[in-house]
Design an enzyme around this catalytic site. Sequence first.
Site, PDB file in Angstrom:
ATOM      1  N   GLY A 148       0.825  -1.196   0.000  1.00 43.35           N
ATOM      2  CA  GLY A 148       0.000   0.000   0.000  1.00 43.35           C
ATOM      3  C   GLY A 148       0.859   1.245   0.000  1.00 43.35           C
ATOM      4  O   GLY A 148       2.070   1.195   0.244  1.00 43.35           O
ATOM      5  N   CYS A 149       0.230   2.361  -0.276  1.00 45.21           N
ATOM      6  CA  CYS A 149       0.981   3.619  -0.391  1.00 45.21           C
ATOM      7  C   CYS A 149       1.507   4.061   0.970  1.00 45.21           C
ATOM      8  O   CYS A 149       2.706   4.345   1.119  1.00 45.21           O
ATOM      9  CB  CYS A 149       0.119   4.694  -1.024  1.00 45.21           C
ATOM     10  SG  CYS A 149      -1.517   4.889  -0.301  1.00 45.21           S
ATOM     11  N   TYR A 150       0.641   4.130   1.968  1.00 48.52           N
ATOM     12  CA  TYR A 150       1.111   4.493   3.305  1.00 48.52           C
ATOM     13  C   TYR A 150       2.174   3.519   3.804  1.00 48.52           C
ATOM     14  O   TYR A 150       3.205   3.940   4.349  1.00 48.52           O
ATOM     15  CB  TYR A 150      -0.054   4.507   4.292  1.00 48.52           C
ATOM     16  CG  TYR A 150      -0.966   5.700   4.231  1.00 48.52           C
ATOM     17  CD1 TYR A 150      -0.481   7.007   4.310  1.00 48.52           C
ATOM     18  CD2 TYR A 150      -2.339   5.529   4.137  1.00 48.52           C
ATOM     19  CE1 TYR A 150      -1.349   8.094   4.284  1.00 48.52           C
ATOM     20  CE2 TYR A 150      -3.209   6.610   4.118  1.00 48.52           C
ATOM     21  CZ  TYR A 150      -2.713   7.900   4.196  1.00 48.52           C
ATOM     22  OH  TYR A 150      -3.564   8.971   4.186  1.00 48.52           O
TER      23      TYR A 150
END
Lengths: 343, 343, 343, 343
Positions: A148-150
């Site tokens: 995921g991005c985070y």
Amino acid sequence: MIKVGIVGGTGYTGVELLRLLANHPEVSLEVITSRSESGMPVSDLFPNLRGHVNIAFSEPDPDILAQCDVVFFATPHTVAMALVPELIKRNTRVIDLSADFRLKDLAVWEQWYNTQHTCPELFEHAVYGLPELNRDKIKDAQLVAVPGCYPTATELGFLPLLEAGLIDPLHLIADAKTGVSGAGRKAAIPMLMAETSGSFKAYGVSGHRHLPEIREVLSQHCQQEVDLTFIPHLAPMVRGIHATLYGRLTTHDVNLQKVFEERYANEPFVDVMPIGSMPETRSVQGSNICRIAVHQPQNSDTVVVLSVIDNLVKGASGQAIHNMNIMFGLDEKTGINVIAMMP
Amino acid sequence: MIKVGIVGGTGYTGVELLRLLANHPEVSLEVITSRSESGMPVSDLFPNLRGHVNIAFSEPDPDILAQCDVVFFATPHTVAMALVPELIKRNTRVIDLSADFRLKDLAVWEQWYNTQHTCPELFEHAVYGLPELNRDKIKDAQLVAVPGCYPTATELGFLPLLEAGLIDPLHLIADAKTGVSGAGRKAAIPMLMAETSGSFKAYGVSGHRHLPEIREVLSQHCQQEVDLTFIPHLAPMVRGIHATLYGRLTTHDVNLQKVFEERYANEPFVDVMPIGSMPETRSVQGSNICRIAVHQPQNSDTVVVLSVIDNLVKGASGQAIHNMNIMFGLDEKTGINVIAMMP
Amino acid sequence: MIKVGIVGGTGYTGVELLRLLANHPEVSLEVITSRSESGMPVSDLFPNLRGHVNIAFSEPDPDILAQCDVVFFATPHTVAMALVPELIKRNTRVIDLSADFRLKDLAVWEQWYNTQHTCPELFEHAVYGLPELNRDKIKDAQLVAVPGCYPTATELGFLPLLEAGLIDPLHLIADAKTGVSGAGRKAAIPMLMAETSGSFKAYGVSGHRHLPEIREVLSQHCQQEVDLTFIPHLAPMVRGIHATLYGRLTTHDVNLQKVFEERYANEPFVDVMPIGSMPETRSVQGSNICRIAVHQPQNSDTVVVLSVIDNLVKGASGQAIHNMNIMFGLDEKTGINVIAMMP
Amino acid sequence: MIKVGIVGGTGYTGVELLRLLANHPEVSLEVITSRSESGMPVSDLFPNLRGHVNIAFSEPDPDILAQCDVVFFATPHTVAMALVPELIKRNTRVIDLSADFRLKDLAVWEQWYNTQHTCPELFEHAVYGLPELNRDKIKDAQLVAVPGCYPTATELGFLPLLEAGLIDPLHLIADAKTGVSGAGRKAAIPMLMAETSGSFKAYGVSGHRHLPEIREVLSQHCQQEVDLTFIPHLAPMVRGIHATLYGRLTTHDVNLQKVFEERYANEPFVDVMPIGSMPETRSVQGSNICRIAVHQPQNSDTVVVLSVIDNLVKGASGQAIHNMNIMFGLDEKTGINVIAMMP
């Protein structure tokens, strides 16, 4: 040429895959699917691709997808897990940008995604596609789960400290800020420009799905329990993640800058910035770079790491292609050595 | 490899030249000058270039610049005209992004720029670097004057209509909107984010310096007097120009769409969009494309042309490199076939 | 105290009515309806109203609404025309912010809104609520149709010129720009922040519903046929309309500044700015003012009028309350003498 | 009527004072000074004030200022301390929005502001103008130091926890985000819209001047040493501060929501939001409210407080007027009971 297919190409990670793959010298884009837009030329939906991508969206067809060397899934969660087993069986490799295969603990996944997983056997064998952590496993992977991005921004920021055992692993804090493209290309009142522009807010404070991902990846890799408070925020901008990471140092006798520089010395897509730097998200806009700076403000026992990425590139599509490059033995930078756009 | 120098690299057209040239396969960047930042690594000022551009700014030195095959001037007006004669004399070709050589009528130039021109002899011989108008002259040019951003969008929009004699040439209206990067990287209260964000305004209504440029270029090329009302506006965005162009049709018996498609059929960087299109500036963000749509609303006798460019690319640095490619016999798209970033 | 009801309070004109009415010294807010949010406290939906508005949304009930002195409709078109006749019959006055009663020509209305009007008898008797045009009729009106946002800015800009017979009435051009709140609080992909931020585009070029409104109002008032090319654009900001208006002067012998100043000398909500001014939309943000500047660039025969309003205030809710003040004999500024917020 | 003067009215806190004071029913604005703009009508600089503020800027003159009942200083630091002694001597009360009198520890002030204080005698006697902390002292104060914007949001968020002894006071973390208006109305390249729009970054990580202020105020008030890591960030918006505050709970046996609600039960300008709320900065835009929500994510021992204000209102000019209302025995809400603007 690597024959590439994309499932679910109408979202922001889809158009970003296309922007990057269209100029990738080793890729032939064979098929891009969308149930809703089947038949529409891709460049009608995304006019930036006019003159660069000339195919149309088609209905997802496993037989056609299986003729590709690799298929990217740029879909909401639960879509990939329905199609992937068939592709893997037919020796098409899969790079999944969704959350379907990111965790190793099935019970945790089913709790946070509130559904039953339909191919638990592959779940275990998927490789978590953070090259800075799993490069060797990625090479031979049949199925890669793109982080995921985070988690990408957060894990890259905490890893050097945790690996070196420099911080209390049970009380990490990740105060993260994202641009609105992170919410995807979906009609929703809260994401209207009139609702988000000129304003800033936290969201998902009680529990965001990227929390268990960060917790599991850091715990497994560091072979100790890691826990964190993860507070995501929505910033009034389109792209970018800025993670401000806090840890309590367990020692003062350490050169933090050197720890980071050495950890990422050979990483093509992690830039440890000079002492005192404060990276801006625009410095990675459109590029696959994660820029990191480490600080010890006022010489206290709290270390602060600033980590920025473009959520759609290093946080999604660029990292997916980075994985593909590794899987197919290409130079890792091929096609994704794009320079960020400033201003 | 073409040896390239840049004079005045600390502004937005400077960093944009660097972003594009750093990945240009036929270019070797030799020198970039800045009086104010001499000695500073370029990537300290523009962190997006970290890992891509490794030289530092230096004092402008004609001897060093003259060793280049071509020198770009990304300077405020009056800087280029002081240095260019020396370079031309020593057979270094020059591509000037400033306004010093854009006009042919010296008196008009001196009136609008409110200063005396210091090399009128070159003034006359400079080639106006709009490839869609002057491709042949550009090939052999020693000195190219890159068009202004507004003129690029405006001229490309009006040219097919004027060339075909379809509109009254004396009453054109150009209602143009620009992003704030058009004002350059200069400290000024009116360009603060707190002053411009969330607001829209006209400026330069009584007379903008791009007005005489548009007037002269269209008049000379069409061999008749052309006059227009040109109203620039500041839109709360960083990049992009949207020109909304109005003309009074002198005939109704014409297929406007066909006129535009045929005019630009072989142009690599002009995209005539399908009937009914309304191009957005983000569809050209970071790219060298001009997208154009032509409309005849309510079937009236007023034709409306919508023309969008990225002011820093097709309106400046990208067009400059396009000129270089033509001057040095390269494929015109080399290094500037960048896809716009959406979202 | 004037007993006030609001039908359809969940949109942007609804919350703006509430912001202004909550501090209006002569108003008692009795009821606000919403089918979708019935039962929800208003301040749960709009937290800016916490501590200021303490009622909840309720189902629309004609009996309750009819107990109000005046009911505002902040609804999509076709909602008001279904409820209004009942209210008028029971002597409740109506101020309709929607388009249901803005035109006088029923056939034109039915063509542009693509539906049959259900109370043509009231259609004719509704008063067009532009105070600068119809103050006297508004005083005694039972039903006021609040002008559209674009028409307000456009009509106020052209009126002085048309009334004085200074321009060719058949070839007006209105190049108008709006913030995204003009599209309302509705889930729609094109209005996401990721789609609109940092970009500029035209829309509705072939025909926007405000075009027949402007055409009819100006034609009727000036007792001659008026026609215009009206091109609306979407600017990346939340609030504000900037109309750039072009007309061909039929005489040169006129003091345009004086024409405007005299026309609006006694208007509390029109500000004719000094010669040379270029009003910014932020100068009216949150306020009920229309600021106007008139220019004759390069002394040509084209007059340019710059007219800015806040689309949600002077373009909707503020103007609606202005009408109410006139209808109930209050000082016109009561409750809406709000100062714009800068920055 | 209270006779009011303003010193330094050309910045953002100046125009915001004017916006609020112009509609304050108990205030008569006598004089506003500016050395740089002396003679210019205030509404030429700030067109939002046209029709509301009709005086011009004048040179600062102690004799004229001393005729006021109260003088606001909206100046950079070091300006107030030069003029204030004279005014206090002549019984004019002073409300200083700058940093000159915010601290009690002179040595700390001189270190952080890197200059010598010129009136240490008044330094000690100034009252720190956070009404929620010092209401009684403010009533009789001759000199009030209005808190900084970050300190206001941060202190209001931590106070209930510290006063109740619920968190470890030595390891607070304040991750704060501000809009660009916090940097003031000063020409500076880093604050250009082209530099800040669409991007997010931290700044002042090694030490921001608001850090010692927060540290001192919390320590003195809570009578124990308080220390914190304070990381300010720049968000791409004009107004608003969002402070995300972290503390380590020393007990689990507490109803955090109740602690906050009781602490601020009688405060007109602090809104403790319902459990689970995540306040957005736009919900306080233009208003004097601080909205607060308290969370205990995942039931861990880390408490998270979200605190939002408008930096120019509750963080500066609104709070200044709140102090004035208290000093002059008015209803505290007079003139500042403005509703935030949404959208």
